[in-house]
Each structure stands twice: as structure tokens, then as C-alpha cells.
Design an enzyme around this catalytic site. Structure first.
Site, short mmCIF file in Angstrom:
data_model
loop_
_atom_site.label_atom_id
_atom_site.label_comp_id
_atom_site.label_asym_id
_atom_site.label_seq_id
_atom_site.Cartn_x
_atom_site.Cartn_y
_atom_site.Cartn_z
N CYS A 145 1.65 4.30 -7.15
CA CYS A 145 0.49 3.70 -6.45
C CYS A 145 0.62 3.91 -4.95
O CYS A 145 1.40 3.24 -4.28
CB CYS A 145 0.40 2.21 -6.79
SG CYS A 145 -0.99 1.40 -5.96
N CYS A 156 -0.63 0.90 -2.86
CA CYS A 156 0.30 -0.24 -2.82
C CYS A 156 1.52 0.08 -1.94
O CYS A 156 1.97 -0.77 -1.18
CB CYS A 156 0.83 -0.58 -4.21
SG CYS A 156 -0.35 -0.41 -5.54
N ASP A 157 2.06 1.28 -2.06
CA ASP A 157 3.37 1.56 -1.46
C ASP A 157 3.37 2.55 -0.31
O ASP A 157 4.39 2.73 0.35
CB ASP A 157 4.33 2.07 -2.56
CG ASP A 157 4.53 1.04 -3.65
OD1 ASP A 157 4.53 -0.16 -3.32
OD2 ASP A 157 4.65 1.42 -4.82
#
Ligand code: NAP
Length: 309
Positions: free
Chosen positions: A133, A136-137
Site C-alpha cells: 500500500c 499507507c506507507d
């Protein structure tokens, strides 16, 4: 007794919830353990949802969907359904916590999860430098170099997204042509800080106690090994459908599926088991687009209303 149990809270499940409740069904429950919205909430940029002129994140796109469906009476149970069985005309759903629910119809809208690529170090460093992701990261690798593995729409789109945060992105692919849409390929090729590393197999991702420090790729042409020293590796090599709830104990399914476990449906999203429907990425031949999943959910709901008479 529920009229309809919807398993999954992505675009397909939420749209089915909206159409079924607005269409008159009273007892409709969507079972979703996490925040409704589905896998698309992990996508960084959506520019192909009809009517949406601005590029938005998946999270922003989905934000109002649950609220809209609940306005018409959709209920949300934060439970993970682990099994569905049919007893006479009634479906019995069992959740992970042991609670059970009876329903006259069921829609499986569980979608899919990122597939693992299967190279050395993947499991060991998952969550410690390996991610699926970028939204997200990606931030953790601000100003650093990262690698993206894959050659489909997800890999190329997320490589372009990461190129805006990271100093450089190595796009690692096992062939020298891509599956992604031509416009996405063009976009990627125009991005200066993306280096294509093609025709290679990932040999291993390695690191130390603090996480990933790099990966080794092997050329398919001459067998040479190249080391990429990166602290982050993003993997986008396809997805596996989530069909556990309709699996029998012996590994067979309660309705017909194909050899990859994708649920076989007709044009009304009906499975081979009367009263059981499937919509979105979990079904065969899914285009894997938000708009298509939403369309599936609406199609299923319209027929479920008819089915329940
Ligand atoms: P995908 O299209 O199946 O692509 C997976 C990629 O990973 C392929 O390039 C494949 O290589 C590679 N791959 C598979 N297994 C591998 C392994 N073990 N090791 C290394 N590489 C491996 O998956 P996706 O990109 O997640 O897309 C899934 C679906 O969603 C597609 O239908 C796509 O069009 C759709 N999608 C659409 C959008 C959009 O419209 N904006 C965005 C994202 C996804 P090969 O090419 O050699 O097989």
C-alpha cells in the site's frame, strides 16, 4: 431474520446496501470488520470514476458511500463472517466470534487481497520494509529510493505516486512489456525519477533487524545479478479473491467457482445456489474497477428484491 446479508463493505457491498434498502428491503445488514470503503481506499489516485473531474484518493472517493447507504436503513455489523451454509430456504451465517445470523438471501462482496510474489525474504520483511500500500506507507520513504514490483495498473500507478514522494523509484518487472493501460504506461515512462528494471526475477529481499536494506534481481537475459539498495519494496503482483465464507470444510464451495476460486455468476450476479449472489472482484470476469463493482452491487440488489418477492 434478515432479508439480505451483505458480506463485505467495499463499493459492491455498499451499493447493494443502498439499492436494496432504498428499494424497500427492511432488514439489510452489511458485515464488514474494518472501515467500510474496501480495497480502493488504499489507492492513492483515482481519475477514472465517472463524473469525478478532480483526481481524488480512494479514501476521499469512498468517504460518503456508507453514510448514503445508511440513510436508507442499511445496518453495519463489525463482524467477520467465516461461514455461510444454506438450510432449506434460509442461510445461516457464522461470524468469527461465534455469533450466528439467519438471512433469506446473501450477497458475497468480499473482494480480494494483495497476492504475495513468493520470493525469498518476502514474508520475513512484510511490514518491515515490504508493503502492498503506497498510500499507507509511501510517506515513510520520503526523499529515499524505493522499488516497486509488478507490471500491471497497480504497480505502475503506485510507482508514479511514489515518484512524487521518493527520490527515485525502481520499477521491477519480470517482462519488458506491461499489462497496465497504455495511458498509465505513458505516464510512468514520462516520469523522470522512475527507472525501469525489466526482464528480471526478484531473487531475494534482504535486510537487518531494522528492516529491508535492499533486493537482488536476476536478469532473465544473461543471469547477472543486480543489487538495488533500497529501504522500501512495494509489491503489486495481482490479487487473490476472498472466498473463505463460502468454503465448505472439505475445501469445496457452496456454489460453483472457477479454478481460481472466483465465484461463477450470471448477468444478475446470481450464483448456482438460489438466494446467494456475488458481486465485485470476487466474481468471475470482474473488470476490477470501482464503477463495475458498484454496478454489480446494484444489479444484485435489484434482483434480490425481485427474488424475495
Ligand atoms: P495484474 O493486472 O494482474 O498485474 C500483476 C502484475 O504482476 C503483472 O505484471 C504480472 O506479471 C506481475 N506478477 C504476477 N505475479 C508475479 C510474481 N510472482 N512475481 C513478479 N511479478 C508478478 O494486477 P493489478 O495491477 O493488481 O491489477 C488487478 C486488476 O485491477 C487489473 O484488472 C487492473 O486493470 C485493475 N486495476 C485498474 C486500475 C485502474 O483502472 N485505475 C488500477 C489498479 C488496478 P506479468 O505481466 O508477466 O503476468
Amino acid at each position: 431474520m434478515l432479508d439480505l446479508a451483505i458480506i463485505g463493505g467495499g463499493p459492491a457491498g455498499l451499493t447493494a446496501g443502498l439499492y436494496s434498502t432504498r428499494g424497500g428491503l427492511k432488514e439489510v445488514v452489511m458485515f464488514e470488520m474494518g472501515m467500510p470503503g474496501g480495497q480502493i481506499t488504499g489507492s492513492s489516485e483515482i481519475e477514472n470514476y465517472p463524473g469525478q473531474l478532480e483526481v481524488v484518493s480512494g479514501l476521499d472517493l469512498m468517504q460518503s458511500w456508507p453514510q448514503q447507504a445508511m440513510k436508507f436503513g442499511l445496518k453495519h455489523e463489525m463482524k467477520k463472517i467465516s461461514s455461510v451454509v444454506k438450510n432449506g430456504d434460509i442461510f445461516i451465517l457464522t461470524a468469527d466470534d461465534g455469533s450466528t445470523f439467519e438471512s433469506k438471501s446473501v450477497l458475497l462482496a468480499t473482494g480480494s487481497v494483495p497476492r504475495r510474489a513468493g520470493f525469498k525474504g518476502e514474508n520475513e520483511f512484510f511490514g518491515r520494509g515490504i508493503s502492498t500500500c503506497a498510500t499507507c506507507d509511501g510517506f515513510f520513504y520520503k526523499g529515499k529510493e524505493v522499488a516497486v514490483v509488478g507490471g500491471g495498473d497497480s504497480a505502475l500507478e503506485e510507482a508514479v505516486y511514489l515518484s512524487k514522494i521518493c527520490s527515485k523509484v525502481y520499477l521491477v518487472h519480470r517482462r519488458d512489456t506491461y499489462r497496465a493501460a497504455p495511458s498509465t504506461i505513458e505516464h510512468m515512462k514520462k516520469t523522470e525519477n522512475i527507472e525501469e528494471v525489466t526482464n528480471v526475477d526478484v531473487e531475494e529481499v534482504f535486510g537487518d533487524a531494522s528492516g529491508v536494506t535492499g533486493l537482488k534481481v536476476k536478469s532473465k537475459e544473461d543471469g547477472t545479478i543486480r543489487q538495488l539498495d533500497v529501504p522500501g519494496v512495494f509489491i503489486f503482483v495481482g490479487r487473490d479473491v476472498l472466498n473463505e465464507p463460502i468454503k465448505n470444510e472439505d475445501g469445496t464451495f457452496i456454489c460453483d467457482t472457477d479454478d481460481q476460486g472466483q465465484v461463477i455468476v450470471d448477468l444478475k450476479m446470481r450464483t448456482s445456489l438460489s438466494g446467494l449472489y456475488a458481486a465485485g472482484d470476487v466474481r468471475i470476469d470482474a473488470a476490477k474497477q470501482v464503477v463495475c463493482a458498484a454496478g454489480d452491487g446494484a444489479t444484485a440488489a435489484v434482483d434480490i428484491i425481485d427474488f424475495l418477492g
